[in-house]
Design a protein around this motif. Structure first.
Motif, PDB file in Angstrom:
ATOM      1  N   LYS A  52       5.706  10.699 -13.857  1.00 55.62           N
ATOM      2  CA  LYS A  52       4.734   9.651 -14.172  1.00 55.62           C
ATOM      3  C   LYS A  52       4.472   8.762 -12.949  1.00 55.62           C
ATOM      4  O   LYS A  52       3.325   8.445 -12.630  1.00 55.62           O
ATOM      5  N   VAL A  56       0.905   8.201 -10.920  1.00 54.80           N
ATOM      6  CA  VAL A  56       0.312   6.878 -10.682  1.00 54.80           C
ATOM      7  C   VAL A  56       0.016   6.713  -9.195  1.00 54.80           C
ATOM      8  O   VAL A  56      -1.069   6.276  -8.801  1.00 54.80           O
ATOM      9  N   GLN A  59      -2.954   8.840  -8.188  1.00 55.40           N
ATOM     10  CA  GLN A  59      -4.222   8.250  -8.615  1.00 55.40           C
ATOM     11  C   GLN A  59      -4.624   7.114  -7.673  1.00 55.40           C
ATOM     12  O   GLN A  59      -5.785   6.994  -7.298  1.00 55.40           O
ATOM     13  N   LYS A  60      -3.660   6.279  -7.277  1.00 55.27           N
ATOM     14  CA  LYS A  60      -3.960   5.180  -6.358  1.00 55.27           C
ATOM     15  C   LYS A  60      -4.417   5.717  -5.002  1.00 55.27           C
ATOM     16  O   LYS A  60      -5.287   5.138  -4.369  1.00 55.27           O
TER      17      LYS A  60
END
Length: 126
Positions: A52, A56, A59-60
């Protein structure tokens, strides 16, 4: 003003590192912890542990948020004219290729060099 820009910095550890380097402080990696650190619930990026957390962070990266944070820190510290910052600002294919060819100047660890090179291969949303 820099005060306003500093409030926009979310990656405080990156900023402290860059600020310390700008002031010429000596920096070394110590494998023994000398301070307690607690990650809070609102931590922007968090520890890069687990699937996870990696999603994240990915994605950033893809959104260009981490690049924008890097550019903001460079701007505050007066590095906006340095070659890697200029390449990040434009982010054209040949700029990214230049950064990939110089990745050993940008990251210490082999795995971080590989990760950065792979990241630089992909376009980001700006």
């Amino acid at each position: 003003t820099n005060k306003k820009k500093c409030k926009e910095v979310a990656l405080h550890d990156w900023f402290i590192y860059a600020f310390a380097r700008e002031l010429g402080f000596k920096w070394y990696i110590d494998h023994e912890a000398h301070m307690l650190y607690r990650q809070h619930v609102g931590n922007v990026v968090g520890a890069n542990v687990g699937v996870k957390a990696k999603l994240v962070r990915w994605q950033k990266l893809h959104e260009g948020w981490l690049v924008k944070q890097s550019l903001l820190i460079a701007d505050i510290l007066g590095y906006e004219d340095e070659w890697p910052i200029q390449k990040l600002k434009r982010y054209y294919y040949f700029d990214r290729l230049s950064l990939i060819l110089n990745v050993s100047k940008l990251r210490r660890r082999l795995r971080d060099r590989i990760a950065l090179a792979l990241f630089l291969l992909m376009p980001i949303n700006k």
